[in-house]
Design a protein around this motif. Structure first.
Motif, mmCIF file in Angstrom:
data_model
loop_
_atom_site.group_PDB
_atom_site.id
_atom_site.type_symbol
_atom_site.label_atom_id
_atom_site.label_comp_id
_atom_site.label_asym_id
_atom_site.label_seq_id
_atom_site.Cartn_x
_atom_site.Cartn_y
_atom_site.Cartn_z
ATOM 1 N N TYR A 163 -6.860 -2.752 2.438
ATOM 2 C CA TYR A 163 -7.419 -1.394 2.459
ATOM 3 C C TYR A 163 -8.694 -1.375 1.632
ATOM 4 O O TYR A 163 -8.699 -1.773 0.480
ATOM 5 N N SER B 161 -11.096 1.307 0.303
ATOM 6 C CA SER B 161 -11.236 2.741 0.120
ATOM 7 C C SER B 161 -12.666 3.190 0.384
ATOM 8 O O SER B 161 -13.603 2.692 -0.220
ATOM 9 N N MET C 48 0.850 -1.184 0.000
ATOM 10 C CA MET C 48 0.000 0.000 0.000
ATOM 11 C C MET C 48 0.891 1.241 0.000
ATOM 12 O O MET C 48 1.927 1.251 0.637
ATOM 13 N N GLU D 15 -2.202 6.750 -1.522
ATOM 14 C CA GLU D 15 -3.484 6.102 -1.824
ATOM 15 C C GLU D 15 -4.462 6.112 -0.650
ATOM 16 O O GLU D 15 -5.665 6.125 -0.854
ATOM 17 N N TYR D 16 -3.960 6.067 0.586
ATOM 18 C CA TYR D 16 -4.860 5.969 1.733
ATOM 19 C C TYR D 16 -4.746 7.137 2.717
ATOM 20 O O TYR D 16 -5.481 7.187 3.706
ATOM 21 N N GLU E 160 -7.823 8.929 4.297
ATOM 22 C CA GLU E 160 -8.637 8.269 5.323
ATOM 23 C C GLU E 160 -8.340 8.820 6.719
ATOM 24 O O GLU E 160 -9.162 8.696 7.624
ATOM 25 N N ILE F 121 -12.317 0.425 7.185
ATOM 26 C CA ILE F 121 -11.414 1.084 6.242
ATOM 27 C C ILE F 121 -10.266 0.129 5.907
ATOM 28 O O ILE F 121 -9.863 -0.011 4.765
ATOM 29 N N PHE F 122 -9.745 -0.513 6.951
ATOM 30 C CA PHE F 122 -8.691 -1.514 6.811
ATOM 31 C C PHE F 122 -9.124 -2.743 7.594
ATOM 32 O O PHE F 122 -9.796 -2.616 8.618
ATOM 33 N N ASN G 177 -10.196 -3.101 -3.853
ATOM 34 C CA ASN G 177 -9.492 -3.250 -2.580
ATOM 35 C C ASN G 177 -8.002 -3.392 -2.864
ATOM 36 O O ASN G 177 -7.596 -3.964 -3.865
#
Length: 163
Positions: free
Chosen positions: A148, A150, A1, A5-6, A9, A137-138, A158
């Motif tokens: 993850y 999203s 990851m 990208e995350y 969050e 979320i995770f 995912n």
């Protein structure tokens, strides 16, 4: 990851984030305490607002959890502080503010906690927000790694990371 990208969050103005592990037994609690004790974490246990000693046996832990009093486990991991609510012995809830996760290194601290506890307890671990507890979320599944999901980009697939 990838952090890019995350990252969004955790960009929610100090939103409360929750790491949850269900279906615990008393022995699992000792594994949790042992895990954090073996790290450089600073642990403090509060019962009815007063600092108490951490239990080091199943008997001591059973007395603490069966007393019915809410307890708070403070876990200081450096730049990330977690607060464990010890209300029901079948569930571990670790809380933290999203504002603490302001860089990839701090996110990796949270992910390491999730994956290590999930692996040691052989149980799924999820990360949710206080405002949307029904939608992880995770999540970590033993043997499958951290995934993850999203929330902001529903069209994305995912994304998975290995432990």
């Amino acid at each position: 990851m990838n952090w890019v990208e995350y990252q969004q969050e955790f960009d929610h103005c100090n939103q409360l984030m929750i790491i949850c592990i269900n279906n615990l037994v008393v022995d699992d609690w000792l594994k949790v305490i042992k895990f954090f004790s073996l790290t450089k974490a600073e642990l403090h246990l509060f019962k009815k607002g007063k600092l108490v000693m951490l239990p080091n046996s199943i008997a001591g832990l059973t007395l603490l959890l069966e007393a019915g009093d809410d307890c708070l486990l403070s876990i200081d991991l450096g730049k990330v502080q977690l607060f464990g609510i010890l209300k029901r012995w079948t569930m571990l809830t670790l809380l933290f503010k999203s504002s603490q996760i302001d860089c990839e290194a701090n996110a990796k601290v949270v992910f390491r906690v999730m994956t290590t506890l999930g692996r040691q307890l052989n149980k799924p671990v999820i990360l949710v927000t206080e405002q949307n507890r029904a939608r992880p979320i995770f999540y970590y599944l033993p043997g499958q790694g951290l995934t993850y999901l999203s929330l902001t980009h529903q069209g994305n697939n995912n994304q998975q990371s290995t432990d």
